[in-house]
Design a protein around this motif. Structure first.
Motif, PDB file in Angstrom:
ATOM      1  N   THR A   1       0.807  -1.101  -0.086  1.00 47.46           N
ATOM      2  CA  THR A   1       0.165  -0.087   0.243  1.00 47.46           C
ATOM      3  C   THR A   1       1.167   1.746  -0.403  1.00 47.46           C
ATOM      4  N   GLN A   2       2.634   1.116   0.604  1.00 45.10           N
ATOM      5  CA  GLN A   2       3.205   2.106   0.112  1.00 45.10           C
ATOM      6  C   GLN A   2       2.020   3.408   1.337  1.00 45.10           C
ATOM      7  N   LEU A   3       1.873   2.535   2.899  1.00 43.09           N
ATOM      8  CA  LEU A   3       1.957   3.407   4.006  1.00 43.09           C
ATOM      9  C   LEU A   3       2.600   2.880   5.124  1.00 43.09           C
ATOM     10  N   ASN A   4       2.392   4.434   5.820  1.00 42.79           N
ATOM     11  CA  ASN A   4       3.265   3.558   7.322  1.00 42.79           C
ATOM     12  C   ASN A   4       1.908   3.750   8.300  1.00 42.79           C
ATOM     13  N   PHE A   5       1.630   2.398   8.617  1.00 49.01           N
ATOM     14  CA  PHE A   5       0.971   2.370   9.192  1.00 49.01           C
ATOM     15  C   PHE A   5       0.979   2.578  11.022  1.00 49.01           C
ATOM     16  N   LEU A   6       1.901   1.930  11.226  1.00 47.63           N
ATOM     17  CA  LEU A   6       2.130   2.288  12.929  1.00 47.63           C
ATOM     18  C   LEU A   6       3.226   3.612  13.181  1.00 47.63           C
ATOM     19  N   PRO A   7       3.233   5.547  12.691  1.00 43.51           N
ATOM     20  CA  PRO A   7       4.337   5.645  12.370  1.00 43.51           C
ATOM     21  C   PRO A   7       5.148   5.901  14.448  1.00 43.51           C
ATOM     22  N   ASN A   8       3.968   5.994  14.722  1.00 47.69           N
ATOM     23  CA  ASN A   8       4.836   6.209  15.962  1.00 47.69           C
ATOM     24  C   ASN A   8       5.292   5.056  17.466  1.00 47.69           C
ATOM     25  N   ILE A   9       4.889   4.093  16.637  1.00 46.46           N
ATOM     26  CA  ILE A   9       4.784   2.886  17.118  1.00 46.46           C
ATOM     27  C   ILE A   9       6.418   2.607  18.156  1.00 46.46           C
ATOM     28  N   PRO A  10       6.521   2.549  19.580  1.00 46.21           N
ATOM     29  CA  PRO A  10       7.868   2.334  20.282  1.00 46.21           C
ATOM     30  C   PRO A  10       9.287   1.724  19.405  1.00 46.21           C
ATOM     31  N   ASP A  11      10.613   2.065  19.251  1.00 50.45           N
ATOM     32  CA  ASP A  11      11.419   1.148  18.464  1.00 50.45           C
ATOM     33  C   ASP A  11      11.195  -0.385  19.450  1.00 50.45           C
ATOM     34  N   VAL A  12      11.270  -0.540  20.376  1.00 52.36           N
ATOM     35  CA  VAL A  12      11.153  -1.479  20.531  1.00 52.36           C
ATOM     36  C   VAL A  12      10.385  -2.888  19.834  1.00 52.36           C
ATOM     37  N   ASP A  13       8.829  -2.243  19.341  1.00 54.69           N
ATOM     38  CA  ASP A  13       7.754  -2.805  18.968  1.00 54.69           C
ATOM     39  C   ASP A  13       8.415  -2.943  17.264  1.00 54.69           C
ATOM     40  N   GLU A  14       9.128  -2.142  17.022  1.00 53.49           N
ATOM     41  CA  GLU A  14       9.364  -2.121  15.328  1.00 53.49           C
ATOM     42  C   GLU A  14       8.965  -3.727  14.879  1.00 53.49           C
ATOM     43  N   SER A  15      10.099  -4.574  15.619  1.00 52.32           N
ATOM     44  CA  SER A  15      10.189  -5.746  14.854  1.00 52.32           C
ATOM     45  C   SER A  15       9.250  -6.642  14.865  1.00 52.32           C
ATOM     46  N   LEU A  16       7.983  -6.630  15.922  1.00 49.07           N
ATOM     47  CA  LEU A  16       6.705  -7.099  15.770  1.00 49.07           C
ATOM     48  C   LEU A  16       6.209  -6.442  13.948  1.00 49.07           C
ATOM     49  N   GLU A  17       6.176  -5.426  13.191  1.00 47.88           N
ATOM     50  CA  GLU A  17       6.287  -5.757  12.107  1.00 47.88           C
ATOM     51  C   GLU A  17       6.269  -6.270  11.106  1.00 47.88           C
ATOM     52  N   ALA A  18       7.530  -6.980  10.941  1.00 50.37           N
ATOM     53  CA  ALA A  18       8.148  -7.993  10.338  1.00 50.37           C
ATOM     54  C   ALA A  18       7.586  -9.233  10.435  1.00 50.37           C
ATOM     55  N   THR A  19       6.737  -9.676  11.761  1.00 51.54           N
ATOM     56  CA  THR A  19       6.638 -10.854  12.291  1.00 51.54           C
ATOM     57  C   THR A  19       5.170 -11.294  11.961  1.00 51.54           C
ATOM     58  N   VAL A  20       5.135 -12.693  11.689  1.00 46.00           N
ATOM     59  CA  VAL A  20       3.238 -12.498  11.777  1.00 46.00           C
ATOM     60  C   VAL A  20       2.879 -13.345  13.097  1.00 46.00           C
ATOM     61  N   GLY A  21       1.638 -12.351  13.859  1.00 48.68           N
ATOM     62  CA  GLY A  21       1.795 -12.601  14.934  1.00 48.68           C
ATOM     63  C   GLY A  21       1.024 -14.289  15.276  1.00 48.68           C
ATOM     64  N   VAL A  22       0.787 -14.785  16.340  1.00 46.71           N
ATOM     65  CA  VAL A  22       0.187 -15.839  16.639  1.00 46.71           C
ATOM     66  C   VAL A  22      -0.559 -15.810  16.869  1.00 46.71           C
ATOM     67  N   TYR A  23      -1.749 -16.300  16.575  1.00 47.32           N
ATOM     68  CA  TYR A  23      -3.184 -16.548  16.758  1.00 47.32           C
ATOM     69  C   TYR A  23      -3.554 -16.310  17.564  1.00 47.32           C
ATOM     70  N   TRP A  24      -4.942 -14.849  17.997  1.00 43.96           N
ATOM     71  CA  TRP A  24      -4.947 -14.662  19.464  1.00 43.96           C
ATOM     72  C   TRP A  24      -6.484 -15.864  19.784  1.00 43.96           C
ATOM     73  N   PRO A  25      -5.826 -16.673  21.104  1.00 46.75           N
ATOM     74  CA  PRO A  25      -7.161 -17.256  21.534  1.00 46.75           C
ATOM     75  C   PRO A  25      -9.265 -16.589  21.665  1.00 46.75           C
TER      76      PRO A  25
END
Length: 296
Positions: A272-296
């Motif tokens: 989409t060429q959009l930055n969806f979470l521009p203000n996410i803390p640096d410590v959480d940026e790696s989450l954007e590259a990871t497929v999340g675990v499906y929530w229970p």
């Protein structure tokens, strides 16, 4: 003599009172007249704001990590940000539709007696020519598919009604809208009830992998039909940020688990060429590259 003076004073007061009353009536009439004929969508472009605000002041609640940002400004043309109490959206004048919608969905908002009145209407904060119209969908064969779902606003009829602005709607195949898309919306509401608060970003994708426009509404060749949809979910758990991103192709899908649609936020941003979470803390940026675990 006193009688004549008192009579003169009384007459003067009555004339003054009558004139003031006449002026007051004239002013009220003029205000009502101009309020009725003034078209807010006809404001010259020079005076239009890039960010259009409704009566509800946006406090960042719907987009707590910042409004999504276009990394390629030419792709979407002029983007208007529209704030409402229930959702915030970025609207592309080029596509005449939203390119993202952010919601903060709370569990208490899902409870109430608000009903779907299906009163679709053009976006009143946008001018004709840069917004979708009811005529665009008439006899088109497509549903007017919600991005921020109406059933997310059961606690307030006004918020439910505001979800029917065409700025919050895109063309959807009925089999998709009433099928896998509905299933995903219902699952999100189930998670909201379980976790009390979930941030949801809904994203229609208008360009395919080859940067081609795949489909148009036939009678209106500049209203594009999205070929994919992303939903990005964010919630907090004991101080940690959890992300899920879903990618659904715009087609009928049956007997397919929602878990199979999981993807990464990075993929959504790439397409989409959009930055969806521009203000996410640096410590959480790696989450954007990871497929999340499906929530229970």
């Amino acid at each position: 003599m006193n009688f004549q003076r008192d009579h003169f004073v009384n007459n003067t007061c009555m004339v003054f009172r009558d004139r003031m009353l006449a002026y007051l009536i004239l002013m009220v009439s003029l205000i009502l007249f101009f309020n009725c004929i003034f078209d807010r969508t006809a404001i010259p472009e020079l005076f239009r704001s890039e960010s259009i605000n409704s009566k509800i002041k946006n406090d960042g609640t719907n987009c707590p990590f910042g409004n999504p940002l276009a990394t390629d400004p030419k792709r979407y043309g002029k983007i208007h940000i529209i704030h409402r109490e229930g959702y915030t959206l970025g609207h592309s004048s080029k596509y005449r539709m939203a390119i993202w919608v952010c919601e903060e969905i709370l569990s208490e908002e899902l409870l109430g007696k608000a009903t779907r009145r299906n009163h679709f209407k053009p976006e009143p904060l946008l001018s004709k020519g840069e917004r979708a119209e009811l005529s665009d969908y008439k006899n088109s064969g497509y549903d007017r598919g919600h991005l921020a779902a109406a059933d997310n606003y059961r606690s307030d009829q006004r918020l439910n009604d505001e979800s029917f602005y065409l700025s919050n709607v895109v063309p959807q195949d009925h089999s998709f809208n009433a099928g896998i898309w509905k299933k995903l919306e219902e699952q999100i509401r189930s998670w909201v009830k379980r976790y009390n608060r979930v941030i949801v970003i809904t994203v229609p994708v208008y360009i395919d992998d080859k940067n081609q426009f795949p489909r148009f509404i036939e009678k209106n060749n500049d209203l594009t039909v999205p070929n994919h949809f992303f939903k990005i979910l964010v919630r907090d758990e004991n101080g940690s940020t959890l992300l899920l991103a879903f990618l659904a192709k715009h087609k009928k899908a049956t007997n397919i688990s929602l878990e199979s649609f999981l993807t990464t936020v990075d993929l959504a941003e790439e397409h989409t060429q959009l930055n969806f979470l521009p203000n996410i803390p640096d410590v959480d940026e790696s989450l954007e590259a990871t497929v999340g675990v499906y929530w229970p």
